[in-house]
Scaffold this active site. Structure first.
Site, PDB file in Angstrom:
ATOM      1  N   GLU A  58     -11.588  -3.531  -3.191  1.00  0.00           N
ATOM      2  CA  GLU A  58     -10.687  -2.446  -3.586  1.00  0.00           C
ATOM      3  C   GLU A  58     -10.435  -2.487  -5.096  1.00  0.00           C
ATOM      4  O   GLU A  58      -9.908  -3.473  -5.613  1.00  0.00           O
ATOM      5  CB  GLU A  58      -9.359  -2.594  -2.847  1.00  0.00           C
ATOM      6  CG  GLU A  58      -9.479  -2.707  -1.332  1.00  0.00           C
ATOM      7  CD  GLU A  58      -8.298  -3.448  -0.751  1.00  0.00           C
ATOM      8  OE1 GLU A  58      -7.141  -3.047  -1.011  1.00  0.00           O
ATOM      9  OE2 GLU A  58      -8.525  -4.454  -0.034  1.00  0.00           O
ATOM     10  N   HIS A  79      -9.640   1.986   0.680  1.00  0.00           N
ATOM     11  CA  HIS A  79      -9.621   0.749   1.468  1.00  0.00           C
ATOM     12  C   HIS A  79     -10.806   0.698   2.441  1.00  0.00           C
ATOM     13  O   HIS A  79     -10.639   0.336   3.612  1.00  0.00           O
ATOM     14  CB  HIS A  79      -8.303   0.622   2.225  1.00  0.00           C
ATOM     15  CG  HIS A  79      -7.873  -0.799   2.450  1.00  0.00           C
ATOM     16  ND1 HIS A  79      -8.669  -1.720   3.081  1.00  0.00           N
ATOM     17  CD2 HIS A  79      -6.733  -1.459   2.097  1.00  0.00           C
ATOM     18  CE1 HIS A  79      -8.040  -2.872   3.157  1.00  0.00           C
ATOM     19  NE2 HIS A  79      -6.851  -2.744   2.558  1.00  0.00           N
ATOM     20  N   HIS A  85       0.808  -1.227   0.000  1.00  0.00           N
ATOM     21  CA  HIS A  85       0.000   0.000   0.000  1.00  0.00           C
ATOM     22  C   HIS A  85       0.844   1.281   0.000  1.00  0.00           C
ATOM     23  O   HIS A  85       0.559   2.238   0.716  1.00  0.00           O
ATOM     24  CB  HIS A  85      -0.963   0.000   1.179  1.00  0.00           C
ATOM     25  CG  HIS A  85      -2.041  -1.036   1.076  1.00  0.00           C
ATOM     26  ND1 HIS A  85      -2.540  -1.481  -0.126  1.00  0.00           N
ATOM     27  CD2 HIS A  85      -2.750  -1.703   2.040  1.00  0.00           C
ATOM     28  CE1 HIS A  85      -3.484  -2.383   0.103  1.00  0.00           C
ATOM     29  NE2 HIS A  85      -3.628  -2.536   1.393  1.00  0.00           N
TER      30      HIS A  85
END
Length: 344
Positions: free
Chosen positions: A307, A173, A102
């Site tokens: 996502e 997210h 991420h």
């Protein structure tokens, strides 16, 4: 909720909270730290209001969780193997063992985004990411627009520009529990319109080619209860449940549904459409202990993430059947994902 809005973020500035409302009575809340989606309260047919998003009780609580609740993720969502852009010999900053997750240890979820504009039904955030940020090449300008329409659809529009070639993969997210956080989200029914998924190892790194969902526990094309085939095979067992990217049948067509999610009681439906080529379906396998809005902490599997993104580790896999994740100078990357809530 958000009782400490007058406290300060790590940069010494106050949190800036934005509330969007529509004519149907839906309310969506955001903050500039991490360009985070905090809340989505949906009016139901019986007159009640249902909170559909997992979240923390206060803005400062978001600093003490590692589940990325509702945050904008970048520069690259999901994982990059060995934190390396191998073909370019570029070393990124690792934050999940030897890998990057991420966007790195100081990804876009941990930044103050500038509010460019806001109105009753939309808010636009901007972030400047300098050359070398988390190891990525070039300066990047990112923008995220949240817009709530009167049909209870929350649209997230992403834009990015770079001055050196760089992979870009922004997402949100959010974790959904359409039963107002009551019970195990694995009791939701999911239809995921995808014929292939990507197997991964225990670190979430792709370890095999795309695999057909037919005849596997990953076949959600007709819709089924998430718990039905939970942990039924080695691909799930490696990551304690579903935490896999699915290559969408919609193939980047944001007018076509990518997924439908129904509450366990059948009274609320979420429909996802996206211009992204893939969805990461995550059953919250590691949510246990995350600070919670309605209780002290969440339990594992209490929320489901869908996502929108490129496949994980795409910078190192140009052979995969999707558009390139590499953004070039002079180009503008644009993508939109829509989450529509429909009381039944």
């Amino acid at each position: 909720m958000l009782s400490d809005v007058n406290s300060h973020a790590p940069d010494g500035q106050p949190w800036r909270i934005t509330v969007l409302r529509n004519a149907s009575g839906m309310v969506a809340t955001f903050m500039d730290w991490g360009a985070t989606w905090l809340s989505a309260r949906v009016p139901m047919r019986d007159g009640s209001v249902r909170e559909t998003l997992l979240g923390c009780a206060t803005p400062s609580d978001y600093l003490h969780q590692d589940a990325y609740l509702g945050a904008t993720i970048g520069r690259y969502a999901n994982r990059i193997s060995k934190a390396t852009l191998a073909r370019q010999a570029i070393q990124l900053t690792a934050n999940q063992g030897e890998h990057q997750l991420h966007g790195g240890p100081q990804g876009f979820d941990k930044r103050r985004w500038q509010i460019v504009s806001q109105s009753e039904n939309s808010v636009v955030y901007r972030l400047d990411s300098p050359d070398g940020d988390q190891g990525y090449p070039g300066n990047l300008l990112a923008q995220v627009r949240y817009e709530l329409d009167d049909d209870n659809c929350l649209s997230i529009s992403y834009q990015a520009e770079v001055d050196r070639p760089c992979p870009v993969n922004l997402t949100n997210h959010a974790y959904f529990n359409l039963d107002a956080h009551h019970g195990d989200a694995r009791q939701h029914r999911l239809q995921l319109l995808a014929e292939h998924y990507l197997p991964v190892d225990s670190d979430g790194i792709p370890n095999a080619p795309l695999k057909a969902v037919a005849g596997t526990s990953f076949d959600f094309r007709a819709g089924k209860i998430v718990a039905q085939d939970f942990l039924a095979d080695a691909d799930q067992q490696a990551v304690k449940g579903y935490d896999h990217a699915f290559l969408l049948d919609s193939a980047g067509d944001a007018s076509q549904p990518a997924a439908h999610l129904w509450s366990a009681d059948g009274e609320l439906q979420l429909t996802v459409t996206t211009a992204a080529p893939a969805l990461q379906f995550y059953t919250g396998n590691y949510l246990a202990g995350t600070r919670a809005r309605e209780q002290e902490s969440y339990t594992a599997f209490q929320g489901i993430a869908l996502e929108s993104e490129f496949l994980p580790d795409s910078p190192n896999h140009p052979e995969w059947p999707q558009p390139s994740c590499w953004l070039q100078p002079g180009e503008r990357w644009e993508s939109v994902t829509r989450y529509r809530f429909t009381p039944r």
